[in-house]
Design a protein around this motif. Structure first.
Motif, mmCIF file in Angstrom:
data_model
loop_
_atom_site.group_PDB
_atom_site.id
_atom_site.type_symbol
_atom_site.label_atom_id
_atom_site.label_comp_id
_atom_site.label_asym_id
_atom_site.label_seq_id
_atom_site.Cartn_x
_atom_site.Cartn_y
_atom_site.Cartn_z
ATOM 1 N N UNK A 85 0.815 -1.212 0.000
ATOM 2 C CA UNK A 85 0.000 0.000 0.000
ATOM 3 C C UNK A 85 0.850 1.265 0.000
ATOM 4 N N UNK A 86 2.046 1.202 0.569
ATOM 5 C CA UNK A 86 2.953 2.348 0.523
ATOM 6 C C UNK A 86 3.419 2.663 -0.884
ATOM 7 N N UNK A 87 3.706 1.624 -1.646
ATOM 8 C CA UNK A 87 4.092 1.813 -3.046
ATOM 9 C C UNK A 87 2.945 2.466 -3.818
ATOM 10 N N UNK A 88 1.736 2.020 -3.536
ATOM 11 C CA UNK A 88 0.563 2.605 -4.196
ATOM 12 C C UNK A 88 0.393 4.072 -3.796
ATOM 13 N N UNK A 89 0.612 4.389 -2.514
ATOM 14 C CA UNK A 89 0.492 5.770 -2.049
ATOM 15 C C UNK A 89 1.535 6.688 -2.674
ATOM 16 N N UNK A 90 2.688 6.119 -3.049
ATOM 17 C CA UNK A 90 3.736 6.900 -3.700
ATOM 18 C C UNK A 90 3.524 7.004 -5.215
ATOM 19 N N UNK A 91 2.345 6.602 -5.650
ATOM 20 C CA UNK A 91 1.922 6.703 -7.053
ATOM 21 C C UNK A 91 2.649 5.741 -7.984
ATOM 22 N N UNK A 92 3.171 4.649 -7.435
ATOM 23 C CA UNK A 92 3.700 3.568 -8.267
ATOM 24 C C UNK A 92 2.617 2.500 -8.310
ATOM 25 N N UNK A 93 1.792 2.558 -9.328
ATOM 26 C CA UNK A 93 0.661 1.644 -9.418
ATOM 27 C C UNK A 93 1.106 0.362 -10.107
ATOM 28 N N UNK A 94 1.500 -0.593 -9.282
ATOM 29 C CA UNK A 94 2.014 -1.855 -9.806
ATOM 30 C C UNK A 94 0.904 -2.858 -10.077
ATOM 31 N N UNK A 96 -1.838 -5.763 -9.913
ATOM 32 C CA UNK A 96 -1.861 -7.122 -9.379
ATOM 33 C C UNK A 96 -0.460 -7.699 -9.249
ATOM 34 N N UNK A 97 0.450 -7.290 -10.122
ATOM 35 C CA UNK A 97 1.824 -7.801 -10.061
ATOM 36 C C UNK A 97 2.497 -7.417 -8.755
ATOM 37 N N UNK A 98 2.371 -6.176 -8.353
ATOM 38 C CA UNK A 98 2.960 -5.737 -7.092
ATOM 39 C C UNK A 98 2.363 -6.447 -5.898
ATOM 40 N N UNK A 99 1.064 -6.658 -5.956
ATOM 41 C CA UNK A 99 0.376 -7.378 -4.882
ATOM 42 C C UNK A 99 0.886 -8.808 -4.785
ATOM 43 N N UNK A 100 0.995 -9.463 -5.924
ATOM 44 C CA UNK A 100 1.465 -10.853 -5.945
ATOM 45 C C UNK A 100 2.896 -10.946 -5.436
ATOM 46 N N UNK A 101 3.755 -10.027 -5.852
ATOM 47 C CA UNK A 101 5.154 -10.052 -5.412
ATOM 48 C C UNK A 101 5.249 -9.850 -3.901
ATOM 49 N N UNK A 102 4.560 -8.852 -3.371
ATOM 50 C CA UNK A 102 4.622 -8.574 -1.934
ATOM 51 C C UNK A 102 4.118 -9.751 -1.118
#
Length: 120
Positions: A85-94, A96-102
């Protein structure tokens, strides 16, 4: 108009792991650090209380295994959810890929904790 077929969300699962990890990290980890990181090195505890044999006996017990796995896994779920969620708040919209990686990293740490505790 009310949507009669709302889309199911998977957020409750991640929020429950996030909450459990945050609670564990806030309540149990400071006591663990106090006992193992401060009191033991300063000699406030009996040397025999923290011997290898007693420590491995604790980790091999059911309660000790749950404690060790929880100490490793729950804060990792908390951290990975916060990172996602921090990455999303910093405007790096990853997406589903970011969610899966985390969450895959958190799952990997959990799986390794379970595997290594069961091997002992």
């Amino acid at each position: 108009m009310i949507d009669l077929n709302p889309k199911r969300s998977d957020e409750p699962v991640w929020w429950s792991l996030f909450g459990a990890g945050g609670t564990w990290f806030a309540m149990v980890t400071p006591v663990t650090i106090l006992v193992l990181g401060i009191m033991a090195p300063l000699g406030m505890l009996d040397v025999e209380a923290l011997s290898y044999e007693r420590a491995i006996g604790f980790v091999m017990s059911f309660i000790g295994a749950l404690f060790t796995i929880s100490t490793l896994a729950l804060p990792m779920w908390h951290a990975m959810h916060r990172l996602h969620h921090g990455i999303h708040d910093l405007k790096f919209h990853t997406g589903t890929t970011g969610k899966i990686v985390c969450y895959a990293i958190a799952f990997l740490v959990t799986a390794l904790a379970v595997i290594f505790i069961c091997i002992i």
